[in-house]
Motif scaffolding. Structure first.
Motif, PDB file in Angstrom:
ATOM      1  N   LEU A 112     -39.372 -34.202 -37.088  1.00 29.74           N
ATOM      2  CA  LEU A 112     -37.931 -34.380 -37.319  1.00 29.74           C
ATOM      3  C   LEU A 112     -37.143 -33.712 -36.189  1.00 29.74           C
ATOM      4  O   LEU A 112     -36.594 -32.621 -36.341  1.00 29.74           O
ATOM      5  N   TYR A 113     -37.071 -34.369 -35.048  1.00 33.03           N
ATOM      6  CA  TYR A 113     -36.397 -33.777 -33.895  1.00 33.03           C
ATOM      7  C   TYR A 113     -34.923 -33.509 -34.175  1.00 33.03           C
ATOM      8  O   TYR A 113     -34.331 -32.604 -33.583  1.00 33.03           O
ATOM      9  N   HIS A 114     -34.320 -34.276 -35.062  1.00 31.01           N
ATOM     10  CA  HIS A 114     -32.887 -34.152 -35.326  1.00 31.01           C
ATOM     11  C   HIS A 114     -32.561 -33.016 -36.282  1.00 31.01           C
ATOM     12  O   HIS A 114     -31.400 -32.642 -36.435  1.00 31.01           O
ATOM     13  N   ASP A 115     -33.586 -32.463 -36.957  1.00 31.78           N
ATOM     14  CA  ASP A 115     -33.365 -31.415 -37.959  1.00 31.78           C
ATOM     15  C   ASP A 115     -33.596 -30.051 -37.311  1.00 31.78           C
ATOM     16  O   ASP A 115     -34.721 -29.674 -36.994  1.00 31.78           O
ATOM     17  N   GLU A 116     -32.518 -29.295 -37.109  1.00 34.27           N
ATOM     18  CA  GLU A 116     -32.615 -28.024 -36.398  1.00 34.27           C
ATOM     19  C   GLU A 116     -33.463 -27.004 -37.152  1.00 34.27           C
ATOM     20  O   GLU A 116     -34.209 -26.236 -36.531  1.00 34.27           O
ATOM     21  N   CYS A 117     -33.388 -26.981 -38.478  1.00 33.50           N
ATOM     22  CA  CYS A 117     -34.161 -26.014 -39.246  1.00 33.50           C
ATOM     23  C   CYS A 117     -35.656 -26.344 -39.166  1.00 33.50           C
ATOM     24  O   CYS A 117     -36.494 -25.449 -39.042  1.00 33.50           O
ATOM     25  N   MET A 146     -33.735 -26.507 -30.166  1.00 33.44           N
ATOM     26  CA  MET A 146     -34.130 -25.216 -30.713  1.00 33.44           C
ATOM     27  C   MET A 146     -35.182 -24.507 -29.871  1.00 33.44           C
ATOM     28  O   MET A 146     -35.593 -23.397 -30.219  1.00 33.44           O
ATOM     29  N   LEU A 147     -35.648 -25.115 -28.778  1.00 33.69           N
ATOM     30  CA  LEU A 147     -36.620 -24.468 -27.907  1.00 33.69           C
ATOM     31  C   LEU A 147     -35.928 -23.713 -26.778  1.00 33.69           C
ATOM     32  O   LEU A 147     -36.155 -22.527 -26.568  1.00 33.69           O
ATOM     33  N   THR A 148     -35.077 -24.389 -26.032  1.00 37.31           N
ATOM     34  CA  THR A 148     -34.376 -23.729 -24.932  1.00 37.31           C
ATOM     35  C   THR A 148     -33.139 -22.979 -25.412  1.00 37.31           C
ATOM     36  O   THR A 148     -32.685 -22.043 -24.759  1.00 37.31           O
ATOM     37  N   LEU A 149     -32.567 -23.416 -26.547  1.00 38.42           N
ATOM     38  CA  LEU A 149     -31.326 -22.842 -27.075  1.00 38.42           C
ATOM     39  C   LEU A 149     -30.192 -22.900 -26.055  1.00 38.42           C
ATOM     40  O   LEU A 149     -29.297 -22.054 -26.047  1.00 38.42           O
ATOM     41  N   GLY A 150     -30.256 -23.900 -25.165  1.00 37.13           N
ATOM     42  CA  GLY A 150     -29.157 -24.110 -24.245  1.00 37.13           C
ATOM     43  C   GLY A 150     -27.929 -24.602 -24.995  1.00 37.13           C
ATOM     44  O   GLY A 150     -28.034 -25.380 -25.945  1.00 37.13           O
ATOM     45  N   GLU A 151     -26.762 -24.139 -24.588  1.00 33.67           N
ATOM     46  CA  GLU A 151     -25.527 -24.495 -25.284  1.00 33.67           C
ATOM     47  C   GLU A 151     -24.872 -25.706 -24.650  1.00 33.67           C
ATOM     48  O   GLU A 151     -24.892 -25.877 -23.426  1.00 33.67           O
ATOM     49  N   GLN A 152     -24.283 -26.529 -25.480  1.00 38.85           N
ATOM     50  CA  GLN A 152     -23.610 -27.751 -25.056  1.00 38.85           C
ATOM     51  C   GLN A 152     -22.168 -27.708 -25.541  1.00 38.85           C
ATOM     52  O   GLN A 152     -21.903 -27.406 -26.711  1.00 38.85           O
ATOM     53  N   VAL A 153     -21.237 -27.965 -24.653  1.00 44.89           N
ATOM     54  CA  VAL A 153     -19.821 -27.994 -25.034  1.00 44.89           C
ATOM     55  C   VAL A 153     -19.521 -29.312 -25.723  1.00 44.89           C
ATOM     56  O   VAL A 153     -19.656 -30.382 -25.126  1.00 44.89           O
ATOM     57  N   LEU A 154     -19.108 -29.242 -26.971  1.00 42.31           N
ATOM     58  CA  LEU A 154     -18.762 -30.441 -27.735  1.00 42.31           C
ATOM     59  C   LEU A 154     -17.286 -30.779 -27.614  1.00 42.31           C
ATOM     60  O   LEU A 154     -16.914 -31.952 -27.632  1.00 42.31           O
ATOM     61  N   GLY A 187     -22.600 -26.429 -29.411  1.00 42.58           N
ATOM     62  CA  GLY A 187     -23.768 -26.775 -30.204  1.00 42.58           C
ATOM     63  C   GLY A 187     -25.010 -26.547 -29.375  1.00 42.58           C
ATOM     64  O   GLY A 187     -24.958 -26.543 -28.139  1.00 42.58           O
ATOM     65  N   TYR A 188     -26.136 -26.330 -30.025  1.00 41.47           N
ATOM     66  CA  TYR A 188     -27.394 -26.157 -29.296  1.00 41.47           C
ATOM     67  C   TYR A 188     -27.901 -27.506 -28.820  1.00 41.47           C
ATOM     68  O   TYR A 188     -27.884 -28.498 -29.553  1.00 41.47           O
ATOM     69  N   GLU A 189     -28.420 -27.533 -27.574  1.00 46.82           N
ATOM     70  CA  GLU A 189     -29.065 -28.739 -27.070  1.00 46.82           C
ATOM     71  C   GLU A 189     -30.373 -28.984 -27.815  1.00 46.82           C
ATOM     72  O   GLU A 189     -30.715 -30.128 -28.116  1.00 46.82           O
TER      73      GLU A 189
END
Length: 482
Positions: free
Chosen positions: A207-212, A36-44, A32-34
């Protein structure tokens, strides 16, 4: 991207239960993305497909979230909702495609098939929305394409078609997703201004929680500050960044009417600092100091996290999935150890303290073999003169036997007398290093840092005047001066 070892999941409210036709033994990663700015990936979550082709992934979400299922270098993304179970089927797949084509330039999607989804499921609604948008844009492309004169009424036709075919229902997230998607398209096509977007479409609270929502907001804030503003020219911003004057930098953003709100202003500063990291006019050390200061001083937790993830210092500490120094020695499963030609595991951490010139090759690739011949030509002279330089070649062929045959059963192998390792199917590690074509080269200094963003190849003549040689010349000059 760089990945840290996956932590044990304390709570799960989303289950992804899968079966596959021919993926037994392969590792499945849920990402999942950490943000939407850095687009760093996080292992879920991670799982290994069992002998019967089954796997189970899980995660915990409080709001619909975009996730990615990845196996090797193939992936598929979709949204998950809290409390749902997703049954997926992976049909027979030709995994060796990545050895015939560059799947990073020409991606191949993981063909996941979802079973037993209700008709109102979120991903099906999104698919319907995308079909309507694609259909209208395709039919009216002359009036919406940037190459021609775009017409606002054509976009209004698109909006009307979307509202007719995909009306708002009970799913509040879907209604917001549709609204923000159309708003971002309107802005990107030039039919809406920044002011209209920030005042009408993307109102407070954020809305920090809303990726769109965040994707649209960062799109609007992009390029607003870093290249200079109406009342603050770029050279002033460059100077304040060079001095690390965060207070004056933030105050100057307030001259822009749309950034009067302190929270939005700080977000705009983060976007601008991210852009400044890749702008040669700005001091990279100054940008780093500003980000570190923001990560400590911001009143908003979300901004502190964004600044921390953006900071190169944070990346080099090995805490981030995008690390460079410590991160190099890590694999998704922890410390990276790779097998040599005899099957012995070699820890990459054992290479610290030396100059490491790494080549990533495929042994049946003509370009790789040509570079290997150049390495063999220089190896003896470099090793004889410098005891702190090592050559390491990583074979990225799917079959271990290809490397073994080259080194043990061919005349070429007798010339390649340096450290050889096999990548051991660790595609995530290669991707994190930025190895997406062959041959690729990475130089590490004794501290584990990369002196070059793109390391020169042996055939370029790099080994004639490599950095370890320049260091010795500088030392001799100092002795002569004394």
């Amino acid at each position: 991207m760089w990945l840290l070892p996956c932590v044990v999941r304390a709570q799960v409210n989303v289950d992804i239960v899968g079966e596959s036709a021919n993926a037994a033994g392969k590792r499945v990663v849920l990402l999942g993305y950490e943000d939407m700015l850095t687009l760093g990936e996080q292992v879920l979550d991670t799982a290994v497909v069992d002998s019967e082709g089954r796997f189970h992934l899980g995660c915990y979400v409080t709001y619909p979230r975009l996730v990615v299922v990845q196996i090797e270098c193939y992936s598929q993304s979709f949204y998950v909702e809290p409390g749902r179970r997703y049954d997926v089927w992976l049909p027979e797949f030709r995994w060796e495609q990545n050895e015939e084509r560059n799947v990073y330039l020409d991606p191949v999607a993981l063909p996941l098939e979802f079973l037993n989804l209700p008709s109102d499921e979120l991903n099906l609604q999104m698919l319907r929305l995308e079909e309507v948008v694609d259909s209208v844009v395709s039919s009216m492309r002359v009036h919406l394409d940037f190459k021609y004169r775009r017409q606002r009424r054509s976009f209004d036709t698109l909006v009307a078609a979307v509202e007719r075919e995909v009306p708002d229902g009970e799913n509040a997230f879907m209604a917001r997703y549709k609204r923000f998607l159309l708003a971002q398209m309107r802005y990107d096509m030039g039919f809406a201004s920044r002011k209209q977007m920030l005042e009408r479409v993307l109102p407070q609270p954020i809305l920090y929680h809303d990726e769109c929502y965040m994707r649209a907001l960062f799109d609007v804030l992009g390029g607003m500050v870093s290249q200079g503003m109406r009342r603050v020219p770029k050279w002033r911003l460059v100077e304040w960044v060079r001095r690390g004057d965060l207070d004056r930098y933030l105050d100057s953003l307030g001259t822009e009417q749309l950034l009067y709100d302190e929270q939005v202003r700080e977000l705009a500063a983060l976007v601008a600092l991210r852009e400044s990291l890749y702008d040669p006019d700005y001091s990279s050390e100054g940008v780093t100091r500003m980000l570190v200061a923001l990560s400590r001083r911001s009143k908003w937790r979300e901004h502190r996290l964004l600044a921390e993830r953006l900071s190169p210092r944070f990346a080099e500490s090995g805490q981030s999935s995008r690390g460079t120094a410590k991160g190099f020695w890590l694999s998704p499963q922890g410390e990276a150890t790779l097998p040599d030609v005899d099957g012995n595991r070699v820890s990459l951490d054992s290479l610290r303290g030396k100059w490491v010139y790494m080549s990533f090759v495929r042994v049946d690739d003509p370009n790789s073999l040509r570079e290997l011949e150049t390495l063999a030509h220089f190896k003896d002279s470099v090793y004889a003169k410098y005891d702190d330089v090592v050559f390491v070649t990583v074979s990225c062929d799917r079959e271990f036997q290809k490397m073994y045959h080259l080194l043990r059963n061919s005349r070429r192998g007798a010339r390649y007398t340096w450290t050889w390792l096999h990548f051991d199917g660790n595609y995530r590690w290669l991707e994190g290093l930025g190895v997406v074509s062959y041959p690729s080269f990475i130089l590490l200094d004794p501290e584990g840092r990369r002196p070059y963003s793109v390391t020169p190849t042996p055939e370029s003549g790099f080994l004639l005047h490599a950095p370890w040689e320049r260091r010795e010349v500088e030392h001799e000059k100092l002795e002569f001066t004394d």
